[in-house]
Design a protein around this motif. Structure first.
Motif, mmCIF file in Angstrom:
data_model
loop_
_atom_site.group_PDB
_atom_site.id
_atom_site.type_symbol
_atom_site.label_atom_id
_atom_site.label_comp_id
_atom_site.label_asym_id
_atom_site.label_seq_id
_atom_site.Cartn_x
_atom_site.Cartn_y
_atom_site.Cartn_z
ATOM 1 N N PHE A 140 -1.620 9.294 8.346
ATOM 2 C CA PHE A 140 -2.852 9.873 7.813
ATOM 3 C C PHE A 140 -4.085 9.655 8.703
ATOM 4 O O PHE A 140 -5.108 10.301 8.486
ATOM 5 C CB PHE A 140 -3.129 9.318 6.414
ATOM 6 C CG PHE A 140 -2.133 9.776 5.393
ATOM 7 C CD1 PHE A 140 -2.219 11.039 4.827
ATOM 8 C CD2 PHE A 140 -1.081 8.960 5.016
ATOM 9 C CE1 PHE A 140 -1.295 11.478 3.890
ATOM 10 C CE2 PHE A 140 -0.155 9.385 4.079
ATOM 11 C CZ PHE A 140 -0.248 10.647 3.518
ATOM 12 N N ILE A 141 -3.986 8.764 9.682
ATOM 13 C CA ILE A 141 -5.115 8.575 10.604
ATOM 14 C C ILE A 141 -4.750 9.061 11.998
ATOM 15 O O ILE A 141 -5.544 9.745 12.656
ATOM 16 C CB ILE A 141 -5.560 7.099 10.630
ATOM 17 C CG1 ILE A 141 -6.115 6.702 9.261
ATOM 18 C CG2 ILE A 141 -6.613 6.860 11.722
ATOM 19 C CD1 ILE A 141 -6.590 5.264 9.168
ATOM 20 N N GLU A 144 2.895 2.577 8.785
ATOM 21 C CA GLU A 144 3.385 3.950 8.715
ATOM 22 C C GLU A 144 2.337 4.877 8.100
ATOM 23 O O GLU A 144 2.183 6.031 8.526
ATOM 24 C CB GLU A 144 4.678 3.992 7.896
ATOM 25 C CG GLU A 144 5.865 3.339 8.604
ATOM 26 C CD GLU A 144 7.088 3.275 7.716
ATOM 27 O OE1 GLU A 144 7.007 3.745 6.546
ATOM 28 O OE2 GLU A 144 8.127 2.762 8.165
ATOM 29 N N LEU A 145 1.599 4.383 7.111
ATOM 30 C CA LEU A 145 0.524 5.189 6.528
ATOM 31 C C LEU A 145 -0.579 5.463 7.547
ATOM 32 O O LEU A 145 -1.146 6.566 7.598
ATOM 33 C CB LEU A 145 -0.057 4.473 5.303
ATOM 34 C CG LEU A 145 0.832 4.401 4.061
ATOM 35 C CD1 LEU A 145 0.174 3.558 2.980
ATOM 36 C CD2 LEU A 145 1.147 5.804 3.536
ATOM 37 N N MET A 192 0.810 -1.221 0.000
ATOM 38 C CA MET A 192 0.000 0.000 0.000
ATOM 39 C C MET A 192 0.843 1.271 0.000
ATOM 40 O O MET A 192 0.318 2.374 -0.011
ATOM 41 C CB MET A 192 -0.919 0.031 1.230
ATOM 42 C CG MET A 192 -2.148 -0.842 1.105
ATOM 43 S SD MET A 192 -3.191 -0.742 2.552
ATOM 44 C CE MET A 192 -3.517 0.995 2.674
ATOM 45 N N GLY A 193 2.177 1.104 0.040
ATOM 46 C CA GLY A 193 3.021 2.278 0.125
ATOM 47 C C GLY A 193 2.877 3.221 -1.054
ATOM 48 O O GLY A 193 3.162 4.420 -0.942
ATOM 49 N N LEU A 220 -7.796 6.142 3.189
ATOM 50 C CA LEU A 220 -6.862 5.131 3.683
ATOM 51 C C LEU A 220 -7.611 3.970 4.340
ATOM 52 O O LEU A 220 -7.235 2.801 4.169
ATOM 53 C CB LEU A 220 -5.877 5.759 4.666
ATOM 54 C CG LEU A 220 -4.853 4.794 5.277
ATOM 55 C CD1 LEU A 220 -4.042 4.093 4.202
ATOM 56 C CD2 LEU A 220 -3.932 5.544 6.248
ATOM 57 N N LEU A 221 -8.659 4.246 5.069
ATOM 58 C CA LEU A 221 -9.457 3.176 5.671
ATOM 59 C C LEU A 221 -10.042 2.272 4.597
ATOM 60 O O LEU A 221 -10.101 1.049 4.753
ATOM 61 C CB LEU A 221 -10.581 3.770 6.536
ATOM 62 C CG LEU A 221 -10.182 4.347 7.899
ATOM 63 C CD1 LEU A 221 -11.372 5.031 8.547
ATOM 64 C CD2 LEU A 221 -9.649 3.248 8.814
ATOM 65 N N TYR A 222 -10.495 2.874 3.512
ATOM 66 C CA TYR A 222 -11.047 2.091 2.396
ATOM 67 C C TYR A 222 -9.980 1.156 1.821
ATOM 68 O O TYR A 222 -10.219 -0.039 1.630
ATOM 69 C CB TYR A 222 -11.576 3.047 1.324
ATOM 70 C CG TYR A 222 -11.988 2.382 0.034
ATOM 71 C CD1 TYR A 222 -13.186 1.670 -0.056
ATOM 72 C CD2 TYR A 222 -11.175 2.460 -1.098
ATOM 73 C CE1 TYR A 222 -13.556 1.051 -1.243
ATOM 74 C CE2 TYR A 222 -11.536 1.846 -2.288
ATOM 75 C CZ TYR A 222 -12.733 1.135 -2.350
ATOM 76 O OH TYR A 222 -13.103 0.518 -3.526
#
Length: 472
Positions: free
Chosen positions: A52-53, A47-48, A1-2, A20-22
């Motif tokens: 972002f959350i 890390e994402l 996902m990076g 990002l949750l999606y």
């Protein structure tokens, strides 16, 4: 996902978190379907999540992004819907872990803050999937953080918003597993060592009602957890029994209710008294112990697993000794409580020890008990428990004592052929005791201490019905 990071950077904070949750949901679904065992979220994805959350800065030169209170509320609603709509429990658990498993870095504070708000909202709107995930989180996380989550929930529902306790109480039927873990966490949090660490009356009343409605509630984690013997020492206990026992025993000496504050709050008429609540809790805990013999036998754990640890009992008796010393220094006051309450605490300790040993929840020798209770003042009931044999009640089906690793220390173990004494009607042809004259009718064992020299050094308690009636 990076590779999706560049697409998230231009978005506003709420839109990026939602996107990002999606992608996280899709990524974990594919991970589970791949069959990789165990499925594990990679570090780049974590890390994402942090960036972002949880809004942890990527590096020192990057300023942290912040959400407004409204955006944060919208994010919580999105997360609630995300977990509710995902039908596969494995995916939900992995997603919850990716979001809230502590990593030992600066983002952990953001994790805990967001977790407290999410679980509090899940309780308010009845999102059972989140409560189930939170129950697993409480089971595998260091107790320090479990206590922090419990504190947030108690503040939200027992302190900050008047009249919101019934909302928290409803989790009993919505998610019993979370309810059990919550009880364990709050009994760890409130150890009655100070006024601040005394459970609020509303919380106490709620827990008493939960256990009265369903005594097996406090055993749910134990019943549903494969016990491998590798339970982390830093995690919560597998049941809240130890914490509940501590509450009941210390309460007569440690619990203080500021009546003036209650009057200023206008709640003195509607608030329940602490004494009867702790007494009801004590009885309920003894009834839970009553359930254990059959459960431990079914799991093949009778005599091999102690749900009450000697270390925690030793700490409890040490605290109790200190409290009794403090009470003794105030005996110059005319209050009758200075004499009644210490004996009440000791009576409850004796009852808890006796029933825990008889039910197989406590595995220890009499010598061990006498050692940890050596600093306590004399109490008749406690003295009987420390010197007499374990009582096995007719309605508790127990295996032979040889099954217990401590059987060699038991006074009964040396008399394996001791006959039972069923209840017999008085009859002229009643069998006579072999050591008594033939014309003497059979009477209970306790009536003939001189006829049984092997029991002369230990008082043998007979005819005591169960459950005990707790001392009020």
């Amino acid at each position: 996902m990076g590779d999706i990071r560049q697409s998230l950077l231009p978005r506003d904070v709420l839109s990026a978190a939602k996107e990002l949750l999606y992608h996280l949901d899709i990524y974990i679904c594919n991970l589970v379907q791949s069959g990789r065992q165990p499925p594990q979220v990679d570090s780049k994805t974590l890390e994402l999540v942090e960036e972002f959350i949880l809004h942890a800065p990527k590096d020192r030169n990057t300023s942290a992004r912040r959400m407004s209170a409204l955006q944060e509320l919208q994010l919580l609603e999105i997360m609630c819907s995300c977990f509710q709509e995902q039908s596969r429990d494995t995916v939900r658990q992995l997603m919850f872990s990716a979001l809230f498993n502590l990593q030992g870095n600066q983002a952990d504070e953001s994790r805990m803050a967001l977790l407290g708000k999410l679980v509090s909202m899940a309780i308010a709107v009845g999102r059972v999937p989140i409560l189930e995930c939170a129950a697993n989180w409480l089971q595998r996380t260091h107790r320090v953080y479990c206590v922090r989550l419990a504190q947030v929930l108690v503040d939200d529902y027992c302190s900050m918003v008047p009249g919101s306790v019934p909302t928290l109480q409803n989790i009993h039927s919505a998610s019993p597993r979370f309810c059990c873990q919550f009880i364990t966490a709050v009994t760890t949090l409130y150890d009655l060592t100070s006024e601040e660490l005394t459970p609020p009356l509303e919380l106490l009343q709620m827990i008493v009602s939960w256990i009265q409605d369903d005594p097996r509630l406090v055993l749910i984690t134990f019943l549903n957890t494969p016990l491998s013997g590798s339970q982390p020492i830093s995690s919560l206990d597998v049941t809240p029994l130890g914490g509940l026992v501590r509450w009941c025993i210390k309460a007569p000496l440690a619990y203080r209710k500021d009546k003036k504050q209650a009057l200023t709050n206008g709640s003195s008429e509607s608030e329940p008294e602490a004494g009867p609540l702790f007494s009801a809790l004590h009885l309920s805990v003894l009834q839970v112990f009553m359930l254990l013999p059959n459960i431990l036998n079914e799991k093949g754990l009778y005599g091999r697993l102690a749900l009450l640890q000697m270390e925690s009992l030793a700490a409890l008796t040490s605290d109790l000794s200190r409290l009794l010393d403090q009470a003794d220094k105030h005996t110059h006051t005319s209050s009758a409580d200075t004499h009644v309450l210490p004996q009440l605490a000791l009576d409850r300790l004796a009852q808890a020890l006796q029933v825990a040993m008889a039910s197989g929840a406590l595995l220890c020798s009499r010598e061990d008990l006498r050692a940890i209770c050596s600093r306590l003042p004399h109490n008749n009931l406690l003295q009987l428990v420390l010197s007499g044999p374990v009582m096995y009640y007719n309605n508790i089906h127990t295996p032979p004592l040889a099954f217990s690793p401590h059987a060699a220390h038991s006074p009964i173990a040396s008399h394996p052929t001791l006959p039972t004494h069923p209840t017999l009607p008085t009859h002229p042809t009643l069998p006579t005791h072999p050591t008594l004259p033939t014309h003497t009718p059979h009477t209970p064992l306790a009536a003939h201490p001189s006829s049984h020299p092997q029991y002369s050094t230990q008082p043998f308690m007979t005819g005591m019905p169960f459950p005990f009636r707790p001392t009020h």
